[in-house]
Scaffold this motif. Sequence first.
Motif: not given
Length: 490
Positions: A184-189, A210-225
Motif C-alpha cells: 500500500r505504501d509503495r502505491v502511495r509513493g 479469518m484473523q489474518e484477513l481481518e489484520q490485513i483489512h485493518r492495516r490496508v483498509a481496502p476501498a473494496n473487499t
Amino acid sequence: MLETLTRGFTAARERLAGVRELDEAAIDEALASVRRSLLEADVDYAVVKDFLARVRERALGEKVRTRVRDARGRVHRITPDQHFVRICQQELEALMGPVDTSLARAAGAVSVMLVGLQGVGKTTVAAKLARHLQAKGRRPLLVAADVYRPAAVEQLVALGERIGVPVHVGRPGQLPPEICEEARDRVRGSDRNAVVYDTAGRLAVDEELMQELEQIHRRVAPANTLLVCDALMGRDAVNVAREFASRLTLDGLVLTKLDGDARGGAALAVKAVTGVPIKFLGTGEALDRLEAFRPDGLASRILGMGDIVGLVQDFEQVVDEKEAEEDAERLLKGHFGLDDMLKQLKTIEKMGPLKEIFARLPGMGSLAEQVEDDQIRRVEALIYSMTPDERRRPEIIDRSRGTRIARGSGRKYSEVRDLIQRFTKMREMMASLGSGGLGRLAGAGPGGADPAALLGGGGGGRRSQPARNRSQQKRKRKQARRDRKRSRRR
Ligand SMILES: Nc1nc2c(ncn2[C@@H]2O[C@H](COP(=O)(O)OP(=O)(O)OP(=O)(O)O)[C@@H](O)[C@H]2O)c(=O)[nH]1
Ligand SMILES: [Mg+2]
C-alpha cells in the motif's frame, strides 16, 4: 453455463405456449418445472420458495395486457407465456440486482482485497481485475499475499508478467499483513493508482485465516473487499458468504467458473441471502474472461433469451470499428471474399467459445448445444488450403479444385462444397440488401436502413434505456459517416 436453470424456464414457457390465459393450473404446472430446475441448480431453498411465490402472485394477480404499443406506435401482441417470461425476468433481476459494478476509490487509488476459500479463483480474478483496471486507464499493482501455498507467489508473478502489471512480493519470512501494508505504501509513493491484494485460501472458513484477513483489512483498509466464490460451490457459496460477511465488511462478490458448471445456482441466491452485490463474473480461465455483472443480462441468459446487450459490449471491445465499417460496406456491395469471412469469424472468436456466443443470442440457446468448438478451425483449414484467387472468387472452385482443397486441409470434399454454398448464399443475400433491400426490409427509405428492425420489432423492449440510447447514437454516428463518404465519392 447455467443450462440447468435455462432448461427449467424453457420447459415452463413451452408449457404455457398457446394457453389463452394464465390460470392457476397453468401457472402451477409451469412453476413446477422452474422449481425443479432451481433446486437442481442448487439454489438456496428459501430463495426458491420466495421466488416462486412472487412469480405466482404476480402471474395470477396482474391482468395480462395483450396489446402494447411501442415507441414507434406499432402494436405488438403479448401472449400469456410472454407475460409469464416477463415476470420471471423482472423477478430474477430483482433477486440478483441491482447493478453495482463500481469499484470504490480511496485517496485516488482503487484498492481491492480479494478473499475466499481455496481454489475458487482468487489469484486468477486478481490478474483479471488488474487487466480490467488497466483497460480503464489505471496503473495497478498486484500484491502476492499468499505465502502459504507453494508456488502461489510464482503463479501471481507469472500472471502479472503476462499482462504487464508489476507484482509486489514480500521478503522471506514476512507475513501477509506486513506485505500488504508495504505494498500500500509503495502505491502511495509511486505513480500506481490501483492495487489488488491476492490473499491465501483455506479449505474451510477457519479462525486463523479469518484473523489474518481481518489484520490485513485493518492495516490496508481496502476501498473494496470482494469475496470470490465459484459456481461449483452451489448452495455452500451462500453459507461461506455469510461467514465471511460476519467477519469482514464485504463490498461485493465475484462469482467464478460460471463456464464450468451447468448449475450456477449461487448466482441467483447469494445476493438475496447476504445482501452483498455481485460485481463480476468469471467465465473462463483466460484473463479476458471477466464480465461486469449485469442482472438483466444474466436473467435473460437464464431464461434462454440470450444477452444481446452483453454480446454487443463484448463485440465493441474486440472489433476495430473503422475496419468493421469498411468490411460492412464491401459486404453490402457483394465484394466480399472468404478471407473476409474468416476475419469476421476470428473477430467473433475473440469474444469467447462459439457455443457461448450462440447461447447469448436470443432464441439460439438450443442451437448452441449443436455448435462444435472446432467449427471455426475447420473452416479456417479449408480457407487456408485455397489460393488467394479462390478465396476472392469461390465460384471458380470446381470439383477438381474442391478435391485439392479438401486434401490439403484434411477435410472432406462435401465440406468444401457446403462452405462455398453457404458463403455464396450469404454474399448474394447481403448484396441484395445492399442494393436497397435492407431499406425496404426495414420499412425505411433507401439508405435509411435500421438494423434494429431486422432483430424483430419488439426486441428493443428488454434493453435498458442507456444501452439502447448508446447504440442508437452509435448507429446514427456511423450512418452520418457513411453518408459523408458517399457524398465525397459523388
Ligand atoms: N473454468 C474456469 N476456471 C477458472 C476460473 N477462474 C479460475 N479458474 C481456474 O481455477 C483454478 C484455481 O484458480 P486460482 O486463481 O489459483 O484460485 P485461488 O482461489 O487463487 O486458489 P488458492 O490460491 O489455492 O486458494 C485454476 O486452474 C484457474 O485457472 C473461471 O472463471 N473458469
Ligand atoms: Mg491463489
